[in-house]
Write an enzyme that holds these catalytic residues in place. Structure first.
Site, PDB file in Angstrom:
ATOM      1  N   SER A 297      -5.316 -25.327 -20.054  1.00  0.00           N
ATOM      2  CA  SER A 297      -4.334 -26.081 -20.824  1.00  0.00           C
ATOM      3  C   SER A 297      -3.829 -25.247 -22.010  1.00  0.00           C
ATOM      4  O   SER A 297      -3.342 -24.136 -21.804  1.00  0.00           O
ATOM      5  CB  SER A 297      -4.970 -27.398 -21.256  1.00  0.00           C
ATOM      6  OG  SER A 297      -4.018 -28.276 -21.772  1.00  0.00           O
ATOM      7  N   ASP A 389       0.089 -32.266 -11.879  1.00  0.00           N
ATOM      8  CA  ASP A 389      -0.254 -32.182 -13.302  1.00  0.00           C
ATOM      9  C   ASP A 389       0.755 -33.006 -14.095  1.00  0.00           C
ATOM     10  O   ASP A 389       1.945 -32.693 -14.121  1.00  0.00           O
ATOM     11  CB  ASP A 389      -0.212 -30.706 -13.740  1.00  0.00           C
ATOM     12  CG  ASP A 389      -0.748 -30.496 -15.159  1.00  0.00           C
ATOM     13  OD1 ASP A 389      -0.675 -31.430 -15.990  1.00  0.00           O
ATOM     14  OD2 ASP A 389      -1.248 -29.387 -15.422  1.00  0.00           O
ATOM     15  N   HIS A 424      -4.237 -32.150 -13.948  1.00  0.00           N
ATOM     16  CA  HIS A 424      -4.296 -31.198 -15.047  1.00  0.00           C
ATOM     17  C   HIS A 424      -5.692 -30.664 -15.303  1.00  0.00           C
ATOM     18  O   HIS A 424      -5.891 -29.475 -15.530  1.00  0.00           O
ATOM     19  CB  HIS A 424      -3.758 -31.892 -16.306  1.00  0.00           C
ATOM     20  CG  HIS A 424      -3.703 -30.988 -17.499  1.00  0.00           C
ATOM     21  ND1 HIS A 424      -2.777 -29.982 -17.625  1.00  0.00           N
ATOM     22  CD2 HIS A 424      -4.452 -30.948 -18.634  1.00  0.00           C
ATOM     23  CE1 HIS A 424      -2.951 -29.354 -18.778  1.00  0.00           C
ATOM     24  NE2 HIS A 424      -3.963 -29.923 -19.413  1.00  0.00           N
TER      25      HIS A 424
END
Lengths: 485, 400
Positions: A297, A389, A424
């Site tokens: 991330s 995601d 994600h």
């Protein structure tokens, strides 16, 4: 007659089957612990359930569950086999775990015993429950909070020196989700660890760095990894502990303060990460050349910035998960977050009141001044993303990075893996998939429920497959490439 | 503890001689070590499960050699058995890699790499309960779960009380009571010796709620096995489903009642010493047992019996006893119940797999400590431990 030079002195011993420390005695558990089976109570309760296990000549005997490994790392595959069941009958296998926050997570599968009264999870077909089909590891990757739990939970390990205890049980019939009145016919326990025996944990608070270093056993030198998580902040240790268990000195670095402690980490810039890399390199047990960066991330954005920057420390390789190059770090991170937060007001809310961040950063890709010059990256880069995601524009970014690197002539360094229907949070294998969870947006000190995305089965596959590829990638670039003569 | 491990070394130069060394620090603070010499292949790898050791504590392809060839390090105490008292913690084994083929002075060299392994006797979830009831002294290990489980009484020989095998058996699904009957500080004087003590422990095991009362077995080593054979043969209220006897002297020695250690001490003057001054009890027992009136009649046994024999047992005449016992049962038409596993070159101390092999060690008698010769030679004895354990588990699985 061979003497090994220091550059060749990076050796790895892989101990495949290791058992880890500190078995928690069942006697030590509290009486109101749901995992407690008192000596007399449970036995009496189970006799009535076991009654119908009696066949003509045999007296009652408990089914036997073999669950391997009894003590293992969290990324190891499992093997579960139940025997001594009545043949050709319906049974439910269940895996129950209690988190450090005292929440209960479980997974269960519906099976039918074969002609000799055996259920073998690796070979048999699961007919329903948390997963279906032939899924050897289904009982761990499909874990979800039990009915009645607090909403929007995420399972994350805080203390790596205490394992997750998985209670594997077998029950009569095909039970759906509510196990309150279902007593188990048999039960066994597996320990799942983020840290292998011999790995040591060292708190790092020097040169302004705030992190935890995990060192594999032995004199070294071993390769090093800077381990970076995302915008949720805090100091997350479990992945670094796991990487150390695979032979990498791993520094879990805190770079965003969650405000619980009085650290002034919200104003760092790239120099902070450089200091962390320098700390790793100069550690006596760590190789000064074989250093990688691992990001998820926002951590991916940081990793890309470090690698593309023409600074003194260039990593040997990068692992970037679910992130984007469209976040250029020129000054302090506080500026970067401010820049992003201008747009968070544009984030969508879905019908469940879950926050979706995915779209609002899309415009950044159109503006080159926002983007890290990935054409400057000089080391191999493994890029991993899920196409479901909902939090970052990981897939679009990956494509854009590929284009940029093609134009710059360094695309041979890039390996991209996009996992269909993965979300994600691509974590180490068998971390339970959650489509959304509680999240604190730090800048606004606001608690929301963030949508991460992903479908459980495909997301779990992505975690399992990507981890294997990550470990191979790290080994190739940090271990074996160094020992070539 | 009874599970094999895999050990691989990678990222070495090709065809590089290296030494692997395992070390363990026991609860008594003694250092145990073992080492072996390997040469990496053309890819710079060593795989202990597949490659041959060219020298050291063992040679040839021995996947588990680094455990069973562990010996007390030179410079420390000698002649002591490896004993773990605390079942809640593991044995920690460190494996180090050294350049070249070294045979000693490891402490002055820098290891190239190292890893750590934990070996446990107790699986997660197994419950350990100290038993002090009705005069019975022991430790009960119960597998996790509601049960009911088949159960075992577990005893050792005159060396005294040990829990590790019972812990392992519980980890394999059997409720197991490790029973003390000699040399235990909490045993009331005299109470450990009578047959009523064993009857009491049998009843106690049956009464445990997690135990399936008609699925009990007996598993013993040495003298303890002889006692169990006596029980199974002579006492009608003791009806095990099966019996395992490891190196029992029962065919030739009637344990009877009384102080066993004193009996053993009386044997000592007649006992020969080997070249190292170690006592070889076996011949004395053999001589003792020629009087057939005194030998144990096993004809009363009603259940399957598994006899484990180390043919190089220098402590008790294990082979002769087993043959005698088999003959006694055959004589009453029960020969089909007996399975005899006889291991050449294995000694008296047939422990669970991968236990360090010891040919002799010190033994404490009232008033003196002697060194007893157990017998057994490295690799064959280790193989006997591994094979006999597998056969024991199969036997128990089948009958319980």
């Amino acid at each position: 007659m061979s003497s090994l030079t220091t550059s060749m002195a990076q050796h790895l011993i892989k101990s495949v089957k290791v058992f880890l420390r500190f078995c928690r005695r069942q006697d030590d558990m509290e009486k109101d612990d749901p995992l407690w089976q008192p000596l007399t109570g449970a036995a009496e309760r189970s006799f009535s359930a076991v009654e119908d296990l009696k066949s003509e000549n045999e007296t009652r005997i408990s089914p036997k569950i073999i669950a391997q490994p009894t003590r293992g790392l969290v990324d190891e595959k499992i093997y579960i086999r139940v025997s001594n069941l009545i043949p050709n009958k319906k049974f439910t296998l269940r895996c129950l775990l209690q988190s450090e926050d005292k929440d209960l997570w479980h997974a269960y599968g519906h099976y039918i015993s074969d002609d000799i009264g055996v259920v073998n999870v690796a070979e048999d077909v699961c007919l329903g429950g948390s997963y279906t089909g032939k899924e050897p590891n289904g009982l761990i990757w499909s874990l979800k909070p039990v009915p009645g739990s607090r909403p929007a939970l995420r399972l994350r390990k805080q203390n790596v020196f205490i394992p997750f205890l998985l209670n594997i049980s077998v029950h009569n019939g095909h039970i759906n989700d509510d196990f309150k009145d279902a007593c188990s016919l048999a039960l066994t326990v597996m320990e799942r660890w983020y840290i292998a025996p011999g790995v040591s944990r060292i708190e790092v608070r020097e040169n302004g760095i705030h992190g935890t270093l995990f060192l594999p056993p032995g004199p070294g030198p071993v390769p090093g990894i800077l381990d970076l998580w995302g915008g949720g902040g805090g100091l997350v240790e479990y992945r670094a502990a796991l990487l150390a268990s695979h032979g990498y000195a791993s520094l879990a670095l805190e770079y965003i303060s969650t405000g619980k402690k009085s650290t002034s980490l919200n104003n760092v810039d790239l120099k902070y990460f450089e200091a962390a890399l320098h700390f790793l390199k100069s550690h006596p047990k760590v190789s000064n050349e074989q250093i990688g960066v691992f990001g998820l991330s926002f951590g991916t954005s940081v990793a890309l910035n470090i690698a593309a920057n023409q600074n003194r420390i260039s990593p040997k390789c990068l692992v970037c998960i679910s992130g984007s190059h469209s976040v250029k770090i020129d000054g302090s991170l506080a500026d970067v977050f401010a820049d992003i937060e201008i747009n968070t007001g544009k984030s969508k809310i879905d019908e469940n009141n879950h926050v979706i961040w995915r779209e609002f950063n899309l415009p950044r890709l159109a503006d080159p001044s926002n983007k890290v010059k990935v054409g400057n990256i000089k080391c191999p880069l493994l890029l991993i993303a899920g196409d479901d995601d909902q939090n970052w524009i990981a897939v679009e970014s990956a494509k854009d990075m590929e284009n940029m690197m093609k134009a710059a002539g360094n695309e041979h360094l890039l390996t991209t893996i996009i996992y269909p229907k993965a979300g994600h949070l691509i974590e180490p294998p068998y971390s339970p998939h959650i489509r959304f969870s509680n999240y604190i947006i730090l800048g606004e000190k606001q608690k929301v429920v963030m949508l991460w995305g992903g479908q459980t089965k495909e997301h779990s596959f992505a975690q399992e497959d990507s981890w294997e590829k990550i470990l191979d990638f790290l080994y190739l670039h940090l271990y074996s490439s160094s020992s070539k003569l | 503890m009874d599970e094999p491990f895999q050990l691989e070394v990678a990222c070495l130069p090709p065809h590089c001689p290296v030494t692997l060394r395992s070390t363990l620090c026991s609860e008594g603070n003694d250092l145990w070590e073992s080492f072996s010499h390997y040469v990496s292949d053309e890819r710079g790898r060593v795989n202990v499960s597949k490659d041959d050791s060219l020298g050291g504590s063992y040679i040839g392809c021995e996947p588990m050699g680094l455990l069973w060839s562990l010996r007390l390090a030179v410079g420390g105490r000698q002649n002591i058995r490896l004993r773990k008292k605390n079942m809640q913690t593991p044995l920690v084994v460190d494996i180090s890699l050294f350049d070249g083929h070294t045979i000693d002075n490891f402490n002055t060299q820098t290891a190239l790499a190292m890893t750590t392994m934990e070996r446990w006797y107790m699986a997660p979830g197994v419950r350990r309960i100290e038993v002090r009831e009705n005069g019975v002294v022991g430790t009960l290990f119960i597998p996790p779960g509601p049960g009911p489980f088949p159960a075992l009484l577990d005893v050792w020989g005159l060396a005294g009380f040990m829990e590790h095998r019972a812990a392992l058996l519980a980890s394999r699904g059997y409720a197991c009571l490790a029973l003390a009957y000699i040399n235990h500080p909490e045993l009331q004087l005299g109470s450990g010796m009578g047959i009523s003590y064993f009857q009491e422990s049998w009843k106690l095991l049956q009464s445990v709620p997690q135990v399936s009362a008609d699925r009990l077995g007996l598993l013993g080593s040495c003298f303890g096995a002889a006692i169990f054979i006596l029980m199974a043969s002579e006492l009608p209220d003791i009806s095990p489903r099966c019996l395992v006897a490891i190196n029992s002297p029962s065919g030739l020695l009637n344990p009877g009642e009384g102080n066993y250690l004193e009996k053993l001490q009386r044997l000592l003057p007649e006992t020969k010493l080997d070249a190292n001054g170690h006592f070889m009890i076996k011949d004395a027992i053999l001589a003792f047992g020629i009087d057939l009136e005194r030998s144990l009649q096993a004809g009363g046994i009603q259940c399957p019996v598994l006899l484990i024999v180390g043919e190089d047992d220098q402590c008790v005449p294990s082979l002769e006893s087993a043959q005698k016992l088999e003959a006694q049962m055959r004589a009453v038409g029960k020969g089909h119940l007996v399975t005899k596993l006889s291991y050449p070159e294995a000694g008296h101390l047939i422990e669970p797999p991968y236990h360090p092999v010891m040919r002799s060690s010190s033994f404490i008698l009232p008033g003196q400590t002697v060194t007893l010769l157990w017998g057994g030679v490295g690799k064959p004895h280790a193989a006997a431990q591994e094979d006999s354990w597998r056969r024991i588990l199969e036997f128990l699985d089948k009958h319980l």
